[in-house]
Design an enzyme around this catalytic site. Structure first.
Site, PDB file in Angstrom:
ATOM      1  N   LYS A  22       0.839  -1.211   0.000  1.00  0.00           N
ATOM      2  CA  LYS A  22       0.000   0.000   0.000  1.00  0.00           C
ATOM      3  C   LYS A  22       0.872   1.258   0.000  1.00  0.00           C
ATOM      4  O   LYS A  22       0.658   2.172  -0.800  1.00  0.00           O
ATOM      5  CB  LYS A  22      -0.900  -0.069   1.243  1.00  0.00           C
ATOM      6  CG  LYS A  22      -1.758   1.118   1.507  1.00  0.00           C
ATOM      7  CD  LYS A  22      -2.845   0.771   2.490  1.00  0.00           C
ATOM      8  CE  LYS A  22      -2.471   0.991   3.948  1.00  0.00           C
ATOM      9  NZ  LYS A  22      -2.390   2.399   4.352  1.00  0.00           N
ATOM     10  N   SER A  23       1.861   1.323   0.880  1.00  0.00           N
ATOM     11  CA  SER A  23       2.714   2.513   0.983  1.00  0.00           C
ATOM     12  C   SER A  23       3.445   2.792  -0.328  1.00  0.00           C
ATOM     13  O   SER A  23       3.526   3.932  -0.785  1.00  0.00           O
ATOM     14  CB  SER A  23       3.786   2.316   2.054  1.00  0.00           C
ATOM     15  OG  SER A  23       3.249   2.464   3.319  1.00  0.00           O
ATOM     16  N   ARG A 119      -7.996  12.792  12.522  1.00  0.00           N
ATOM     17  CA  ARG A 119      -6.563  12.499  12.737  1.00  0.00           C
ATOM     18  C   ARG A 119      -5.708  13.777  12.712  1.00  0.00           C
ATOM     19  O   ARG A 119      -6.050  14.733  12.023  1.00  0.00           O
ATOM     20  CB  ARG A 119      -6.098  11.455  11.706  1.00  0.00           C
ATOM     21  CG  ARG A 119      -6.804  10.123  11.955  1.00  0.00           C
ATOM     22  CD  ARG A 119      -6.422   9.085  10.964  1.00  0.00           C
ATOM     23  NE  ARG A 119      -5.013   8.730  11.076  1.00  0.00           N
ATOM     24  CZ  ARG A 119      -4.395   7.928  10.223  1.00  0.00           C
ATOM     25  NH1 ARG A 119      -5.056   7.400   9.220  1.00  0.00           N
ATOM     26  NH2 ARG A 119      -3.132   7.636  10.378  1.00  0.00           N
ATOM     27  N   GLN A 164       5.093   9.596   6.953  1.00  0.00           N
ATOM     28  CA  GLN A 164       4.143  10.509   6.298  1.00  0.00           C
ATOM     29  C   GLN A 164       4.604  11.951   6.469  1.00  0.00           C
ATOM     30  O   GLN A 164       4.536  12.752   5.538  1.00  0.00           O
ATOM     31  CB  GLN A 164       2.739  10.304   6.868  1.00  0.00           C
ATOM     32  CG  GLN A 164       2.185   8.932   6.512  1.00  0.00           C
ATOM     33  CD  GLN A 164       0.790   8.689   7.040  1.00  0.00           C
ATOM     34  OE1 GLN A 164       0.247   9.512   7.766  1.00  0.00           O
ATOM     35  NE2 GLN A 164       0.219   7.561   6.687  1.00  0.00           N
ATOM     36  N   ASP A 309       2.510  -0.672  12.031  1.00  0.00           N
ATOM     37  CA  ASP A 309       1.203  -1.146  11.560  1.00  0.00           C
ATOM     38  C   ASP A 309       0.927  -2.597  11.952  1.00  0.00           C
ATOM     39  O   ASP A 309      -0.198  -3.084  11.811  1.00  0.00           O
ATOM     40  CB  ASP A 309       1.101  -0.994  10.034  1.00  0.00           C
ATOM     41  CG  ASP A 309       1.042   0.472   9.620  1.00  0.00           C
ATOM     42  OD1 ASP A 309       0.711   1.320  10.464  1.00  0.00           O
ATOM     43  OD2 ASP A 309       1.326   0.767   8.439  1.00  0.00           O
ATOM     44  N   ARG A 340      -5.431   2.497  18.226  1.00  0.00           N
ATOM     45  CA  ARG A 340      -5.173   1.050  18.146  1.00  0.00           C
ATOM     46  C   ARG A 340      -4.706   0.437  19.459  1.00  0.00           C
ATOM     47  O   ARG A 340      -4.733  -0.786  19.592  1.00  0.00           O
ATOM     48  CB  ARG A 340      -4.169   0.759  17.019  1.00  0.00           C
ATOM     49  CG  ARG A 340      -4.812   0.867  15.657  1.00  0.00           C
ATOM     50  CD  ARG A 340      -3.884   0.478  14.526  1.00  0.00           C
ATOM     51  NE  ARG A 340      -4.579   0.575  13.261  1.00  0.00           N
ATOM     52  CZ  ARG A 340      -3.984   0.794  12.090  1.00  0.00           C
ATOM     53  NH1 ARG A 340      -2.677   0.921  12.014  1.00  0.00           N
ATOM     54  NH2 ARG A 340      -4.711   0.860  10.985  1.00  0.00           N
TER      55      ARG A 340
HETATM   56  C1  S3P Z   1       2.778   5.132   6.142  1.00  0.00           C
HETATM   57  C2  S3P Z   1       3.435   5.493   7.284  1.00  0.00           C
HETATM   58  C3  S3P Z   1       3.003   5.095   8.632  1.00  0.00           C
HETATM   59  C4  S3P Z   1       2.016   3.948   8.586  1.00  0.00           C
HETATM   60  C5  S3P Z   1       0.962   4.136   7.551  1.00  0.00           C
HETATM   61  C6  S3P Z   1       1.581   4.277   6.170  1.00  0.00           C
HETATM   62  C7  S3P Z   1       3.285   5.616   4.849  1.00  0.00           C
HETATM   63  O1  S3P Z   1       2.382   6.201   9.249  1.00  0.00           O
HETATM   64  O2  S3P Z   1       1.414   3.795   9.861  1.00  0.00           O
HETATM   65  O3  S3P Z   1       0.080   3.043   7.528  1.00  0.00           O
HETATM   66  O4  S3P Z   1       2.874   5.091   3.803  1.00  0.00           O
HETATM   67  O5  S3P Z   1       4.114   6.535   4.850  1.00  0.00           O
HETATM   68  P1  S3P Z   1       3.235   7.322  10.031  1.00  0.00           P
HETATM   69  O6  S3P Z   1       4.227   7.824   9.089  1.00  0.00           O
HETATM   70  O7  S3P Z   1       2.263   8.377  10.427  1.00  0.00           O
HETATM   71  O8  S3P Z   1       3.816   6.607  11.208  1.00  0.00           O
END
Ligand code: S3P
Length: 423
Positions: A22-23, A119, A164, A309, A340
């Protein structure tokens, strides 16, 4: 849709290819939208979250064509007549797009569903503001009203290890005058750095610091590996359902994502990496997992961002490990699709686990014969739904998981793939 889950008749056996990461899918579609020409994305995720990123990129003027692969054609410049950009449930879409949109010459509004609108966005608003961005929010939450501006680079020390946040700033840095540097307290997932470098951005890495300069990206063929965060549910089930043995093919093994494997090894898991290769700058491999006698352990510090995650499903595994498992330093779990820490502790307690919430994690005492026989809630959180499914496989009595379709956010193939291993 509600889902009934009970002990399997036999165990998990067989082999499967893990669905797309997904990322990495988010980044592939978003970064390809910035590259002039046609990019080819192989194995793009079918999850709703990456599709939210794709829909937004379409609204920003790119052409997207699905054949065997996803073809993205971009003029290299974004534009929009539609200012309202809906991110659905996806924090990655909202935070990464905010970084890009802050430096454009048009205005836009990023909106999200009920969960995403709760969020925290201050974590990106603060650094983007320091770069000159103008973002109006609802008390530092979505919707984010972005007034496109020219930006300047900054040197930013992030208070949290968040990919993120890091990515949002680096993407803004692609459009800013002067260089932009982000430093994290611990290393979070580095897919942005790897893909920007693969697409020829001016980017360099020095320990926990990443620096970018204004860059144009080159369109590429990007092959997405399987998602280790999705693999986690199959790994967990095979480890705790007696006599299981499975092989998972094409699992992303980027070291910033493999904290789960490191912890499971420490707990005594029988997991073997069969084959490794690098595709589009990302490490992948096949895994063999066998049912194992596990022992609890302490999970804390710099490993947390490498398995953030996977903590809900790790909590499920810990109920089936001898002794105590303590999870610390994971307070950011409270800011995910649900809180969570609270949600997994509440639901596992209902199933009969010996588990306690702490401010920054949880304490789980095993090994417990989970009783089940109850209804479990998903709190509109895909990772809760999938973790509870795994827990249901070791409960004495059948459980009913409400609103199970939240799994579609990251893995619409979940049910079908589990049925394949359980028959
Ligand atoms: C992600 C970063 C993580 C993760 C999320 C996806 C990403 O979040 O929990 O499911 O794709 O960069 P954070 O960067 O807020 O920890």
């Amino acid at each position: 849709m509600n889902k009934k889950v009970s002990k399997p008749k036999i165990c998990l056996k067989g082999e499967l290819t893990v669905p797309s990461d997904k990322s990495v899918s988010h980044r592939a579609v978003i970064f390809s939208s910035l590259a002039k020409g046609t990019s080819v994305i192989k194995n793009f995720s079918k999850g709703q979250d990456p599709l939210s990123s794709l829909e937004i990129c379409k609204k920003l003027g790119i052409l997207a064509e699905f054949k065997d692969n996803l073809y993205i054609t971009s003029s290299g410049k974004l534009n929009t007549s539609k200012t309202d950009l809906y991110c659905g449930n996806s924090g990655t879409t909202m935070r990464l797009m905010a970084g890009i949109l802050a430096g454009q010459n048009f205005n836009s509004i990023l909106t999200g569903d009920e969960s995403l609108s709760k969020r925290p966005m201050k974590r990106i608003i603060t650094p983007l503001y320091l770069m000159g961005a103008k973002i109006n929010s609802n008390n530092e939450k979505a919707p984010l009203k972005i007034v496109g501006q020219s930006l300047h680079g900054i040197n930013y020390s992030s208070p949290i290890a968040s990919a993120q946040v890091k990515s949002s700033i680096l993407l803004a840095g692609l459009f800013a005058d002067n260089k932009t540097t982000v430093t994290e307290p611990y290393l979070s997932r580095n897919h942005t750095e790897l893909m920007l470098s693969y697409m020829d951005a001016d980017i360099s890495i020095n320990g926990l610091s990443v620096t970018v300069a204004k860059s144009e990206l080159t369109p590429k063929v990007i092959e997405i590996p399987g998602d280790i965060s999705s693999a986690a549910y199959f790994i967990a089930a095979a480890l705790i359902v007696p006599d299981s043995e499975i092989i998972l093919k094409n699992v992303g093994l980027n070291p910033t994502r493999t904290g789960l494997l490191d912890v499971l090894k420490k707990m005594g898991a029988d997991i073997e990496i069969l084959d490794k290769q690098t595709i589009s700058n990302e490490l992948t491999g096949d895994l063999r997992i066998k049912y194992s006698d596990l022992t609890g352990c302490i999970i804390e510090g710099d490993i947390i961002p490498r398995l953030i995650d996977e903590i809900p499903v790790l909590a499920v595994i810990a109920t089936q490990a001898q002794g105590q498992t303590v999870i610390k330093d994971a307070q950011d779990l409270r800011n995910k699709e649900s809180d969570r820490i609270k949600t997994i502790v509440t639901e596992l307690k209902k199933l009969g686990a010996n588990i306690e919430e702490t401010p920054d994690g949880m304490i789980i005492n095993g090994k417990i014969n989970l009783q089940g026989g109850v209804e479990a809630e998903t709190y509109h959180d895909h990772r809760l739904a999938m973790s509870l499914y795994v827990a249901g496989l070791v409960c004495k009595k059948e459980i009913l998981i409400k609103d199970f379709d939240w799994v579609n956010i990251s893995m619409p193939e979940f049910d079908e793939l589990f049925s394949h291993l359980l028959t």
